[in-house]
Design an enzyme around this catalytic site. Structure first.
Site, PDB file in Angstrom:
ATOM      1  N   GLY A   1      52.784 -42.733 -61.310  1.00 46.31           N
ATOM      2  CA  GLY A   1      52.726 -43.664 -60.174  1.00 46.31           C
ATOM      3  C   GLY A   1      52.692 -45.094 -60.691  1.00 46.31           C
ATOM      4  O   GLY A   1      53.273 -45.998 -60.088  1.00 46.31           O
TER       5      GLY A   1
ATOM      6  N   CYS B   1      33.863 -49.926 -66.485  1.00 50.47           N
ATOM      7  CA  CYS B   1      32.790 -50.081 -67.461  1.00 50.47           C
ATOM      8  C   CYS B   1      33.422 -50.597 -68.742  1.00 50.47           C
ATOM      9  O   CYS B   1      34.159 -49.880 -69.405  1.00 50.47           O
ATOM     10  CB  CYS B   1      32.129 -48.731 -67.699  1.00 50.47           C
ATOM     11  SG  CYS B   1      30.710 -48.847 -68.759  1.00 50.47           S
TER      12      CYS B   1
HETATM   13  N1  PLP Z   1      48.161 -46.303 -57.170  1.00 50.64           N
HETATM   14  C1  PLP Z   1      47.000 -45.846 -56.734  1.00 50.64           C
HETATM   15  C2  PLP Z   1      46.517 -46.275 -55.384  1.00 50.64           C
HETATM   16  C3  PLP Z   1      46.244 -44.968 -57.503  1.00 50.64           C
HETATM   17  O1  PLP Z   1      45.062 -44.519 -57.051  1.00 50.64           O
HETATM   18  C4  PLP Z   1      46.737 -44.584 -58.780  1.00 50.64           C
HETATM   19  C5  PLP Z   1      45.936 -43.707 -59.665  1.00 50.64           C
HETATM   20  O2  PLP Z   1      44.739 -43.696 -59.631  1.00 50.64           O
HETATM   21  C6  PLP Z   1      47.977 -45.082 -59.188  1.00 50.64           C
HETATM   22  C7  PLP Z   1      48.661 -45.939 -58.360  1.00 50.64           C
HETATM   23  C8  PLP Z   1      48.560 -44.735 -60.520  1.00 50.64           C
HETATM   24  O3  PLP Z   1      49.106 -43.442 -60.556  1.00 50.64           O
HETATM   25  P1  PLP Z   1      49.248 -42.676 -61.951  1.00 50.64           P
HETATM   26  O4  PLP Z   1      47.888 -42.155 -62.296  1.00 50.64           O
HETATM   27  O5  PLP Z   1      50.240 -41.593 -61.688  1.00 50.64           O
HETATM   28  O6  PLP Z   1      49.752 -43.670 -62.932  1.00 50.64           O
END
Ligand code: PLP
Length: 369
Positions: A71, A313
């Site tokens: 993501g 942290c």
């Molecule tokens: N966007 C949001 C809102 C998220 O919560 C996260 C992961 O925690 C990401 C993007 C990033 O995704 P990835 O863990 O696949 O890099």
């Protein structure tokens, strides 16, 4: 009763057994999706099936789906490869949006944790030429659902491109990319029980997106690198399971509300962020003055419950969570926040265990004061 209670689905969800089976099978089958022979064509067919499954989860056209390595990568590509000169992001975006470029203009949020639409309008009125606006669908810390449809309207009226990070929303609430009206959407497999290290960027018009990872011509030339076929297959299966399970996921709000009610019965001064707002059904952001997030996360962990602090942290110092800071929450309270996030494995017994462990910590705090 299971030995531990995993209440940290927003960090990562347990891999679904259907996904493990599908990934294992795809690894056994092998094949490079770009090869022209039968093995390659079979791998290609598996990738294309997964593309349709992921698109179906969010009502998108499969032709706009680009598989990425996460993501994070999807957000980076959207914000760095749209060829826009100006970037406006909300103050509560995930780091993968906030850090994607160092020239982002920050749009504030209201004390309720909702993106300030008047401020967005004012920022676009200053200058909206060659601009991309990035606002998430649901916040990872608070679960609060953002007014994306309204924000898209404002951005489009000003001629801006609109990207939406729906990593936390997809599979937890119904998401329809077309109804939202966004130009691009980022998703991630591991938040819905798929493998870690696979995401997608979905573009309404892929011709507006430039190549981000350079090399071969995979993913319509927009993301080079041999496709992670097992990961992609696993993502497709996870998306299908999430779509089938959407109503049940919505039902988690009952368990979540019960947990919040019981905590507030034990201590009426406990604050629940966004309690009366539209929130993800599985997420609770709980603030207990005087009981630091560090103490809660560690104490609950010892009692077999996994939750998260939601505060970074660094160098041994727990920092104020920036999402709460952006909402104007005082530091002394922000340092006492925890995030509890439920999922399809969560039962009433997990909630009981959380309440018992929390009460132990709370009683100890009372005894010390
Ligand atoms: N966007 C949001 C809102 C998220 O919560 C996260 C992961 O925690 C990401 C993007 C990033 O995704 P990835 O863990 O696949 O890099």
């Amino acid at each position: 009763m299971s030995p531990r209670s995993y209440l940290d689905f927003n960090a990562t969800a347990p891999t679904r057994s259907e996904v493990i089976d599908a990934v294992t099978k795809a690894m056994q089958e092998g094949g490079n999706a770009s090869s022209v022979h039968a093995d390659g064509r079979a791998a290609r067919a598996r990738v294309e099936r997964a593309r349709q499954q992921v698109a179906a989860l969010v009502g998108a056209d499969p032709a706009g789906v680009i598989f990425t390595g996460s993501g994070t990568e999807a957000n980076n590509q959207a914000l760095r490869a749209t060829k826009c000169e100006r970037l406006i992001v909300s103050a509560i975006e995930h780091e993968s949006v906030l850090q994607a470029r160092d020239d982002a203009v920050i749009c504030p949020v209201t004390p309720d944790g909702l993106v300030d639409l008047e401020a967005l309008q004012a920022l676009l009125a200053e200058n909206s030429s060659s601009t991309v606006v990035s606002i998430m669908l649901a916040n990872n810390e608070t679960g609060i659902i953002q007014p994306v449809v309204e924000a898209v309207q404002i951005a489009h009226d000003a001629g801006a491109f609109f990207h939406c990070d729906a990593v936390q929303a997809a599979g937890k609430i119904p998401v329809d990319m077309m109804a939202l009206g966004v130009d691009s959407l980022a998703l991630s497999a591991h938040k819905i029980g798929g493998p870690q290290g696979i995401g997608v960027l979905i573009c309404r018009d892929p011709s507006l997106m430039a190549r981000f990872v350079h090399g071969g011509g995979q993913e319509s030339g927009l993301r080079a690198g041999t496709e992670n076929v097992p990961g992609i297959v696993g993502y497709g299966v996870a998306a299908e399971c999430a779509l089938v399970g959407l109503d049940n996921f919505g039902g988690l709000a009952n368990l979540r509300d019960d947990l919040e009610l019981r905590i507030q019965e034990l201590e009426p001064n406990v604050q629940i962020i966004g309690k009366n707002l539209d929130r993800l059904p599985n997420t609770s952001k709980i603030l207990t003055k005087g009981l630091t997030s560090e103490v809660q996360v560690m104490g609950l962990d010892l009692d077999g419950v996994s939750i998260s602090a939601g505060s970074a942290c660094s160098a041994g110092r727990v920092e104020m969570p920036y999402v709460l800071a952006a909402m104007g929450v005082p530091e002394e309270l922000g340092l006492c926040a925890v995030r509890v996030s439920l999922g399809w494995t969560t039962t009433g017994e997990d909630v009981d265990r959380y309440i018992e462990a929390w009460q132990k910590l709370y009683d100890r705090k009372i005894a010390e004061t």
